[in-house]
Design an enzyme around this catalytic site. Structure first.
Site, PDB file in Angstrom:
ATOM      1  N   TYR A 257      -1.526  -0.470  10.213  1.00 46.91           N
ATOM      2  CA  TYR A 257      -1.773  -1.363   8.923  1.00 46.91           C
ATOM      3  C   TYR A 257      -0.533  -0.550   8.017  1.00 46.91           C
ATOM      4  O   TYR A 257       0.152  -1.327   7.559  1.00 46.91           O
ATOM      5  CB  TYR A 257      -3.412  -0.453   8.572  1.00 46.91           C
ATOM      6  CG  TYR A 257      -2.870  -1.037   7.787  1.00 46.91           C
ATOM      7  CD1 TYR A 257      -3.454  -2.325   6.446  1.00 46.91           C
ATOM      8  CD2 TYR A 257      -2.627   0.573   6.215  1.00 46.91           C
ATOM      9  CE1 TYR A 257      -4.058  -2.189   5.079  1.00 46.91           C
ATOM     10  CE2 TYR A 257      -2.774   0.488   4.475  1.00 46.91           C
ATOM     11  CZ  TYR A 257      -3.498  -1.272   4.078  1.00 46.91           C
ATOM     12  OH  TYR A 257      -3.496  -1.108   2.554  1.00 46.91           O
TER      13      TYR A 257
ATOM     14  N   SER B  24       1.174  -1.122  -0.091  1.00 46.15           N
ATOM     15  CA  SER B  24       0.360   0.394  -0.115  1.00 46.15           C
ATOM     16  C   SER B  24       0.760   0.881  -0.061  1.00 46.15           C
ATOM     17  O   SER B  24       2.177   1.229   0.042  1.00 46.15           O
ATOM     18  CB  SER B  24      -0.949  -0.071   1.211  1.00 46.15           C
ATOM     19  OG  SER B  24      -1.331   1.228   1.040  1.00 46.15           O
TER      20      SER B  24
END
Length: 211
Positions: free
Chosen positions: A170, A157
């Protein structure tokens, strides 16, 4: 003279062919994972995917097979170590002990301020995102090496590269995934296994991002 427009299938054939290749894509029943499954299949690869939900998996596989694509699937929660082992055992059986492509797509997020994370949040995100990627790479290595020419793609990501004011855990898992890709690229090059991570981005409304 104007050239006739190429069809989509003809354009793919002109790019490259994955005919005869085998692929495992985790979490391939929706979103980005489904797009990857469809693309690999349309380029000629035989693809196996997985989902936590049997109904969703069966509907997706039926839809893809009706389009003439060579796709199979099995139920797997990648946050479970035993289920990861079962998944790789299934793939090994289906593909005769060889795997050309492994796309680690499954991921989850709990976007909270850092002080609001609890132990359950941390464990869920870490086990689903990073631990599963690391372990599945370990389990898949013998199959990838046996194929003679293999590729691992870790779905990271942008939050593993840039910073944001939310989603610390995350982001940490995605940053770790990027480093895992770098290390495996060096360590497993001798086995003819390429390793890359890609970093898609999604818009977080109301939150600032910085480099």
């Amino acid at each position: 003279m104007a050239q006739p427009q190429q069809t989509e299938s003809h354009s793919r054939q002109n790019r490259w062919s994955l005919q005869g290749m085998t692929a495992l894509v985790t979490g391939g029943t929706k979103g980005l994972g489904l797009a990857v499954v469809e693309e690999l299949s349309m380029l000629g690869a035989t693809v196996h995917t997985c989902s936590r939900t049997e109904t969703e998996l069966n509907e997706c596989i039926h839809h893809l097979q009706m389009k003439g694509l060579k796709v199979t699937g099995s139920v797997c929660d990648v946050s479970s170590r035993p289920q990861r082992q079962t998944l790789i055992n299934t793939v090994s059986s289906l593909f005769n002990g060889k795997l050309n492509i492994f796309v680690n797509n499954v991921g989850t997020s709990v976007l909270k301020p850092t002080l609001e994370y609890n132990a359950e949040d941390f464990s869920l995100v870490m086990s689903t995102n990073f631990e599963s990627a690391f372990h599945l790479c370990q389990l898949a290595h013998p199959l990838l090496r046996a194929s003679g020419a293999a590729s691992i793609v870790l779905m990271s990501s942008a939050l593993g590269i840039v910073s944001a004011n939310v989603g610390t855990v995350y982001s940490a898992t995605k940053g770790a995934m990027n480093q895992l890709a770098k290390n495996l690229a060096c360590e497993w090059a001798k086995d003819n296994i390429r390793t890359n991570s890609v970093a898609p981005c999604f818009l977080v409304m109301g939150n600032s991002w910085t480099k």
